[in-house]
Write an enzyme that holds these catalytic residues in place. Structure first.
Site, PDB file in Angstrom:
ATOM      1  N   ALA A 132       0.857  -1.187   0.000  1.00  0.00           N
ATOM      2  CA  ALA A 132       0.000   0.000   0.000  1.00  0.00           C
ATOM      3  C   ALA A 132       0.898   1.244   0.000  1.00  0.00           C
ATOM      4  O   ALA A 132       2.056   1.196   0.417  1.00  0.00           O
ATOM      5  CB  ALA A 132      -0.897  -0.011   1.222  1.00  0.00           C
ATOM      6  N   GLY A 179       0.749  -5.129   1.030  1.00  0.00           N
ATOM      7  CA  GLY A 179      -0.399  -5.277   0.138  1.00  0.00           C
ATOM      8  C   GLY A 179      -0.011  -5.958  -1.158  1.00  0.00           C
ATOM      9  O   GLY A 179      -0.827  -6.631  -1.789  1.00  0.00           O
ATOM     10  N   GLU A 239      -0.152  -9.507  -0.356  1.00  0.00           N
ATOM     11  CA  GLU A 239      -1.578  -9.837  -0.185  1.00  0.00           C
ATOM     12  C   GLU A 239      -2.276  -9.948  -1.544  1.00  0.00           C
ATOM     13  O   GLU A 239      -3.153 -10.780  -1.735  1.00  0.00           O
ATOM     14  CB  GLU A 239      -2.251  -8.773   0.677  1.00  0.00           C
ATOM     15  CG  GLU A 239      -1.759  -8.818   2.132  1.00  0.00           C
ATOM     16  CD  GLU A 239      -2.301  -7.671   2.962  1.00  0.00           C
ATOM     17  OE1 GLU A 239      -2.024  -6.503   2.630  1.00  0.00           O
ATOM     18  OE2 GLU A 239      -3.014  -7.952   3.936  1.00  0.00           O
ATOM     19  N   GLU A 294       4.292  -4.988   7.467  1.00  0.00           N
ATOM     20  CA  GLU A 294       3.452  -3.972   8.103  1.00  0.00           C
ATOM     21  C   GLU A 294       3.812  -3.722   9.570  1.00  0.00           C
ATOM     22  O   GLU A 294       3.690  -2.605  10.070  1.00  0.00           O
ATOM     23  CB  GLU A 294       1.975  -4.357   8.003  1.00  0.00           C
ATOM     24  CG  GLU A 294       1.379  -4.267   6.601  1.00  0.00           C
ATOM     25  CD  GLU A 294       1.552  -5.543   5.800  1.00  0.00           C
ATOM     26  OE1 GLU A 294       2.408  -6.375   6.153  1.00  0.00           O
ATOM     27  OE2 GLU A 294       0.829  -5.695   4.793  1.00  0.00           O
TER      28      GLU A 294
HETATM   29  C1  LIG Z   1      -3.130   2.346   0.603  1.00  0.00           C
HETATM   30  C2  LIG Z   1      -3.130   3.781   0.395  1.00  0.00           C
HETATM   31  C3  LIG Z   1      -4.343   4.120  -0.379  1.00  0.00           C
HETATM   32  C4  LIG Z   1      -5.498   4.148   0.564  1.00  0.00           C
HETATM   33  C5  LIG Z   1      -6.274   2.893   0.388  1.00  0.00           C
HETATM   34  C6  LIG Z   1      -7.023   2.545   1.619  1.00  0.00           C
HETATM   35  C7  LIG Z   1      -6.043   2.115   2.665  1.00  0.00           C
HETATM   36  C8  LIG Z   1      -6.092   0.634   2.894  1.00  0.00           C
HETATM   37  C9  LIG Z   1      -5.612  -0.151   1.678  1.00  0.00           C
HETATM   38  C10 LIG Z   1      -5.926  -1.594   1.858  1.00  0.00           C
HETATM   39  C11 LIG Z   1      -5.159  -2.192   3.016  1.00  0.00           C
HETATM   40  C12 LIG Z   1      -3.770  -2.414   2.604  1.00  0.00           C
HETATM   41  C13 LIG Z   1      -2.932  -3.002   3.737  1.00  0.00           C
HETATM   42  C14 LIG Z   1      -1.496  -3.027   3.265  1.00  0.00           C
HETATM   43  C15 LIG Z   1      -0.559  -2.274   3.913  1.00  0.00           C
HETATM   44  C16 LIG Z   1       0.789  -2.164   3.351  1.00  0.00           C
HETATM   45  O1  LIG Z   1       1.121  -2.685   2.298  1.00  0.00           O
HETATM   46  S1  LIG Z   1       1.882  -1.222   4.264  1.00  0.00           S
HETATM   47  C17 LIG Z   1       3.313  -1.126   3.204  1.00  0.00           C
HETATM   48  C18 LIG Z   1       4.087  -2.420   3.189  1.00  0.00           C
HETATM   49  N1  LIG Z   1       5.270  -2.279   2.330  1.00  0.00           N
HETATM   50  C19 LIG Z   1       6.462  -1.906   2.804  1.00  0.00           C
HETATM   51  O2  LIG Z   1       6.632  -1.649   3.982  1.00  0.00           O
HETATM   52  C20 LIG Z   1       7.604  -1.823   1.803  1.00  0.00           C
HETATM   53  C21 LIG Z   1       8.145  -0.412   1.780  1.00  0.00           C
HETATM   54  N2  LIG Z   1       9.227  -0.283   0.802  1.00  0.00           N
HETATM   55  C22 LIG Z   1      10.478  -0.776   1.075  1.00  0.00           C
HETATM   56  O3  LIG Z   1      10.746  -1.445   2.045  1.00  0.00           O
HETATM   57  C23 LIG Z   1      11.526  -0.475   0.047  1.00  0.00           C
HETATM   58  O4  LIG Z   1      11.094   0.639  -0.720  1.00  0.00           O
HETATM   59  C24 LIG Z   1      11.803  -1.648  -0.919  1.00  0.00           C
HETATM   60  C25 LIG Z   1      10.515  -2.120  -1.565  1.00  0.00           C
HETATM   61  C26 LIG Z   1      12.480  -2.763  -0.149  1.00  0.00           C
HETATM   62  C27 LIG Z   1      12.736  -1.154  -2.041  1.00  0.00           C
HETATM   63  O5  LIG Z   1      13.867  -0.555  -1.452  1.00  0.00           O
HETATM   64  P1  LIG Z   1      14.880   0.282  -2.389  1.00  0.00           P
HETATM   65  O6  LIG Z   1      15.218  -0.546  -3.590  1.00  0.00           O
HETATM   66  O7  LIG Z   1      15.952   0.779  -1.495  1.00  0.00           O
HETATM   67  O8  LIG Z   1      14.022   1.490  -2.941  1.00  0.00           O
HETATM   68  P2  LIG Z   1      13.479   2.727  -2.074  1.00  0.00           P
HETATM   69  O9  LIG Z   1      14.397   3.877  -2.249  1.00  0.00           O
HETATM   70  O10 LIG Z   1      13.144   2.291  -0.688  1.00  0.00           O
HETATM   71  O11 LIG Z   1      12.081   3.029  -2.817  1.00  0.00           O
HETATM   72  C28 LIG Z   1      12.074   3.686  -4.097  1.00  0.00           C
HETATM   73  C29 LIG Z   1      10.968   4.713  -4.034  1.00  0.00           C
HETATM   74  O12 LIG Z   1       9.708   4.008  -3.877  1.00  0.00           O
HETATM   75  C30 LIG Z   1       9.062   4.478  -2.699  1.00  0.00           C
HETATM   76  N3  LIG Z   1       8.292   3.410  -2.087  1.00  0.00           N
HETATM   77  C31 LIG Z   1       8.697   2.134  -1.895  1.00  0.00           C
HETATM   78  N4  LIG Z   1       7.721   1.428  -1.298  1.00  0.00           N
HETATM   79  C32 LIG Z   1       6.659   2.261  -1.120  1.00  0.00           C
HETATM   80  C33 LIG Z   1       5.337   2.114  -0.553  1.00  0.00           C
HETATM   81  N5  LIG Z   1       4.891   0.963  -0.108  1.00  0.00           N
HETATM   82  N6  LIG Z   1       4.559   3.226  -0.528  1.00  0.00           N
HETATM   83  C34 LIG Z   1       4.991   4.396  -1.026  1.00  0.00           C
HETATM   84  N7  LIG Z   1       6.235   4.607  -1.579  1.00  0.00           N
HETATM   85  C35 LIG Z   1       7.033   3.531  -1.611  1.00  0.00           C
HETATM   86  C36 LIG Z   1      10.171   4.974  -1.808  1.00  0.00           C
HETATM   87  O13 LIG Z   1       9.650   5.884  -0.839  1.00  0.00           O
HETATM   88  C37 LIG Z   1      11.088   5.640  -2.817  1.00  0.00           C
HETATM   89  O14 LIG Z   1      10.482   6.869  -3.168  1.00  0.00           O
HETATM   90  P3  LIG Z   1      11.409   8.146  -3.415  1.00  0.00           P
HETATM   91  O15 LIG Z   1      12.240   8.302  -2.165  1.00  0.00           O
HETATM   92  O16 LIG Z   1      10.466   9.283  -3.654  1.00  0.00           O
HETATM   93  O17 LIG Z   1      12.262   7.790  -4.612  1.00  0.00           O
END
Ligand SMILES: CCCCCCCCCCCCC/C=C/C(=O)SCCNC(=O)CCNC(=O)[C@H](O)C(C)(C)COP(=O)(O)OP(=O)(O)OC[C@H]1O[C@@H](n2cnc3c(N)ncnc32)[C@H](O)[C@@H]1OP(=O)(O)O
Length: 237
Positions: free
Chosen positions: A41, A86, A89, A109
Site C-alpha cells: 500500500a 499489500g 496480499e 506492516e
Molecule cells: C493504501 C493507500 C491508499 C489508501 C487505500 C485505503 C487504505 C487501505 C488499503 C488496503 C489495506 C492495505 C494493507 C497493506 C498495507 C501495506 O502494504 S503497508 C506497506 C508495506 N510495504 C512496505 O513496507 C515496503 C516499503 N518499501 C520498502 O521497504 C523499500 O522501498 C523496498 C521495496 C524494499 C525497495 O527498497 P529500495 O530498492 O531501497 O528502494 P526505495 O528507495 O526504498 O524506494 C524507491 C521509491 O519508492 C518508494 N516506495 C517504496 N515502497 C513504497 C510504498 N509501499 N509506498 C509508497 N512509496 C514507496 C520509496 O519511498 C522511494 O520513493 P522516493 O524516495 O520518492 O524515490
C-alpha cells in the site's frame, strides 16, 4: 514500486470485475512489470489518513483484493522484484504464484506499526500455516523466492525477468480445458475453505451434479471411451 494507492486499487477492482464478467476469459495473470510486483500500500498516502478515514473505509479496505480473489477462472501472480505488504496480499489472492529467483516477499506492516489489512493475516495463514504466517507477520522480515517456495507461498521459481513467461506457461493448460468444470473446481475449493467440511461437501456435490448438464461432460466421457484418457477437445461450455 507499484505502490497500491487509491488509483491503483480502483483500477485493479475495475479490471477484476471486467475479467470476471467476460465469459471469453479463461485465465488471468497479475503482473507488475519487469522491475517489481508491488511494494505494498502507498505509505505516503496512508500516512495522511486518519483513524476516521480508515473507519469510513472499513469493509471496503480490501475490496480490490477480494475482487481479484473472486475472479472465477485460474489466476497466476507473476512476481518480479518485490511483493511486500499489500503486494504480497495481492499475490495471495491468486490461485498460483510464480516468482523470479531474485524476488523478495513479505508482510512488513509490523515495521510500520500496522498489521496486514488486505487479507494477509487470513490468506497467508491458510496457505502456509499459522506458525509460518506468524513468523512473517510478527517479524516483518522479507524472504527470498527459494524460502517462499519451501514454505508454499510460491509455487514455481523462474529466472529473473521470466516470471511472466513462466506464468503464461502455467496458465496455458487451463485455456483449453473444460471451462465450466474449471470454474466449478475453483469455486468448490475456495468456498469450501470458508466453512466446515459438511458445507464444503454440499457445495462440491451441487457443483459436481451441475456439470452433468454441460456439453464438455459429454465430450470428455465420450472421448475417454473412444480414445482413452486425456484426448478430449473441450468446447468450454
Ligand atoms: C493504501 C493507500 C491508499 C489508501 C487505500 C485505503 C487504505 C487501505 C488499503 C488496503 C489495506 C492495505 C494493507 C497493506 C498495507 C501495506 O502494504 S503497508 C506497506 C508495506 N510495504 C512496505 O513496507 C515496503 C516499503 N518499501 C520498502 O521497504 C523499500 O522501498 C523496498 C521495496 C524494499 C525497495 O527498497 P529500495 O530498492 O531501497 O528502494 P526505495 O528507495 O526504498 O524506494 C524507491 C521509491 O519508492 C518508494 N516506495 C517504496 N515502497 C513504497 C510504498 N509501499 N509506498 C509508497 N512509496 C514507496 C520509496 O519511498 C522511494 O520513493 P522516493 O524516495 O520518492 O524515490
Amino acid at each position: 514500486m507499484n505502490a497500491l494507492n487509491d488509483e491503483v486499487q480502483e483500477g485493479l477492482a475495475a479490471a477484476a470485475a471486467a475479467l470476471s464478467a467476460d465469459p471469453a476469459v479463461r485465465g488471468v495473470i497479475v503482473w507488475g512489470g519487469e522491475k517489481v510486483f508491488a511494494a505494498g500500500a502507498d505509505i505516503k498516502q496512508m500516512r495522511e489518513m486518519s483513524y476516521v478515514d480508515m473507519v469510513r473505509r472499513s469493509g471496503r479496505l480490501s475490496e480490490c483484493f477480494t475482487a481479484v480473489a473472486r475472479i472465477p477462472v485460474p489466476t497466476v501472480a507473476a512476481i518480479e522484484g518485490y511483493a511486500l505488504g499489500g503486494g504480497c496480499e495481492l499475490a495471495l489472492t491468486c490461485d498460483f504464484r510464480v516468482a523470479a529467483s531474485d524476488a523478495k516477499l513479505g508482510q512488513p506492516e509490523i515495521l510500520l506499526g500496522l498489521i496486514p489489512g488486505a487479507g494477509g493475516t487470513q490468506r497467508l495463514a491458510r496457505l502456509v500455516g499459522p506458525a509460518r504466517a506468524k513468523d512473517l507477520i510478527f517479524t516483518g522480515r522479507m524472504i527470498d523466492a527459494a524460502e517462499a517456495e519451501r514454505i508454499g507461498l510460491v509455487d514455481q521459481i523462474a529466472e529473473p525477468g521470466a516470471a511472466l513467461e513462466a506464468a503464461k506457461a502455467k496458465v496455458a493448460p487451463f485455456l483449453t480445458g473444460p471451462a465450466v468444470a474449471l470454474r466449478a473446481a475453483k469455486e468448490a475449493i475456495d468456498r469450501g475453505l470458508d466453512g466446515d467440511l459438511g458445507t464444503g461437501l454440499g457445495i462440491e456435490s451441487m457443483l459436481f451434479a451441475g456439470l452433468f448438464a454441460t456439453k464438455d461432460r459429454e465430450i470428455g466421457m465420450t472421448s475417454f471411451i473412444e480414445n482413452g484418457p486425456g484426448k478430449a477437445s473441450f468446447e468450454g461450455r
